[in-house]
Design a protein around this motif. Structure first.
Motif, PDB file in Angstrom:
ATOM      1  N   ASP A  46      -4.826  -3.523  -2.383  1.00 18.60           N
ATOM      2  CA  ASP A  46      -5.579  -2.360  -2.613  1.00 18.60           C
ATOM      3  C   ASP A  46      -6.611  -2.020  -1.735  1.00 18.60           C
ATOM      4  N   THR A  73       0.580  -1.237   0.091  1.00 16.25           N
ATOM      5  CA  THR A  73       0.100   0.020  -0.064  1.00 16.25           C
ATOM      6  C   THR A  73       0.990   0.875  -0.339  1.00 16.25           C
ATOM      7  N   ARG A 103      -5.773   3.685   6.588  1.00 14.12           N
ATOM      8  CA  ARG A 103      -5.930   2.832   4.553  1.00 14.12           C
ATOM      9  C   ARG A 103      -5.903   0.978   5.106  1.00 14.12           C
ATOM     10  N   THR A 149      -6.573   2.980  -4.285  1.00 15.98           N
ATOM     11  CA  THR A 149      -5.060   3.120  -3.436  1.00 15.98           C
ATOM     12  C   THR A 149      -4.320   4.403  -4.356  1.00 15.98           C
TER      13      THR A 149
END
Length: 454
Positions: free
Chosen positions: A164, A42, A156, A143
């Motif tokens: 993703d 990520t 995230r 992303t």
């Protein structure tokens, strides 16, 4: 709260504090729990902004969970501000009560007529979990959006599937320990920083004839409020991938020194009378009222109940809020925090780039849309406009969150129903029915295996 799971509480928090999570009950709101490979992938992803936005006049649809209130952000304010920012785009928003939302979403996905944007829950939480929907191919990867980067690592990782990110976190909620500052000061007590210090606080209060903690365990979901705070320190701080490994079989709830320790630590508060013996006969709202009326020095609860807990009661006193220090002496303290449900883009939308552009502006930390969202007061701001106006009660948690010292609410990593098995068995244990900690972890493991399907 009528929901029996924190996932429900987090979603309520999404709707009440922000359009604010997942147990519907809290990273991952704060979580550092995604595997290292996922985190690295990520963070290493190439940054990109939304692509070219059409100049044609178009209508974008969005469906959210909740009940529209007067001057509602999603149904009234957001469409107006989107039109100001993108004159050729009309945003139409539908808001449905939770159960209706889940039913409608399932039907619309199955028919291929899903709205362009939808509300999804972090990780495995709820019927609209990001992992479940992304795995089925219903969501567009986000992303590279700058809004995703602004959400931070914890944010995230709440919405990651196979490296993703598929949704933008709407805000953060937390579980903690509300306390009566007046009682603490009168008894020479300060905020504890580890478990031993916390037990000493409880003993000092009990010896002084003061009920240390009040809980409304008749509504069994509140048991999670204390358990998840301890687990953040005793399970996830030591193995951030514990839940991922549950699914691969590398870990089990029955592993020595993990959930057995969490349950033993929490149960000790009942065994010693630090949590009132009548907890199973007291509802959640009754417990809050007792705390507000000065009948106990502490209660475990979430940021989503701050208004009720700071309401005027029978006596006047100053409130404080700290993460339950489930950590051992000499180790770092971690908080139990959860990202609220957030918007995602349906992979079958004709207007993916336009949806991305809206999300970028909505969560950029500085636009009029973001400012209106922050000013709604329905979620805890972690960046950008309003971040300096965080309720002082929440600041210790935000500091830990920003330092990467927080973990998501455990149930977000489990198939729904695992936590209710834990609650039922724990209630038997504290209710004197002879259920042991070993029985509880075995029951949790059996339920997990029954419910989890790859």
């Amino acid at each position: 709260m009528k929901r029996k799971r924190i996932g429900a509480l987090a979603l309520t928090a999404v709707l009440v504090l922000s359009s604010l999570t997942g147990c519907s009950k809290a990273n991952d709101a704060g979580s550092n729990s995604t595997s290292t490979s996922e985190s690295q992938a990520t963070s290493d992803s190439k940054e990109e902004s939304a692509g070219e936005v059409t100049k044609d006049n178009i209508t974008i649809t969005m469906m959210y969970s909740g009940t529209a209130a007067e001057n509602d952000f999603e149904t009234e304010i957001l469409p107006k501000l989107v039109k100001e920012e993108f004159p050729n785009i009309t945003l139409e928003v539908t808001k449905l009560p939770d159960d209706q939302y889940y039913t409608a979403l399932k039907t619309k996905l199955a028919s291929g007529e899903c709205p362009d944007m939808i509300l999804v829950q972090p990780k495995y939480a709820g019927a609209n979990s990001v992992i479940g929907l992304a795995k089925a191919g219903y969501l567009e990867p986000l992303t590279g959006l700058k809004a995703i980067e602004l959400a931070g690592v914890a944010g995230r990782e709440s919405f990651v599937y196979e490296n993703d990110v598929y949704a933008v976190p709407s805000g953060v909620t937390m579980l903690g320990t509300y306390y009566n500052k007046n009682i603490f000061e009168e008894n020479g007590l300060s905020v504890p920083t580890n478990w031993d210090e916390f037990l000493n606080v409880c003993k000092t209060l009990k010896d002084a004839g003061i009920q240390p903690i009040v809980m409304g365990d008749k509504d069994m979901y509140v048991m999670q409020f204390g358990l998840y705070q301890i687990a953040a320190n005793q399970v996830y701080a030591k193995n951030a991938s514990f839940d991922d490994q549950l699914r691969s079989g590398e870990t089990k709830f029955t592993d020595e020194g993990t959930w057995d320790k969490v349950l033993e630590m929490y149960k000790s508060l009942y065994d010693n009378g630090y949590i009132q013996t009548s907890s199973l006969g007291l509802g959640a709202q009754q417990a809050i009222q007792k705390f507000v009326d000065g009948e106990a020095a502490m209660t475990f609860d979430g940021s989503f109940n701050a208004a009720a807990i700071t309401a005027k009661g029978a006596v006047e006193f100053e409130r404080g809020y700290f993460p339950l220090p489930g950590n051992d002496a000499g180790t770092d303290l971690y908080a139990a925090m959860a990202m609220g449900a957030g918007p995602a883009i349906y992979s079958g939308s004709k207007y993916i780039e336009e949806c991305k552009a809206i999300l970028e502006k909505w969560f950029d930390g500085e636009s009029d849309i973001y400012k209106a969202y922050a000013d709604s007061g329905r979620f805890v701001v972690t960046y950008g406009y309003g971040a300096d106006k965080v309720n002082p009660l929440f600041q210790p948690f935000i500091d830990l969150y920003n330092d990467g010292k927080s973990f998501y609410w455990c149930n977000q990593g489990w198939p729904a129903g695992t936590e209710t098995e834990m609650e039922a068995l724990f209630s038997e244990a504290i209710g004197g029915q002879g259920t042991s900690v070993s029985d509880i972890v075995n029951g949790m493991q059996m339920k997990f295996q029954e419910l989890y399907t790859e």
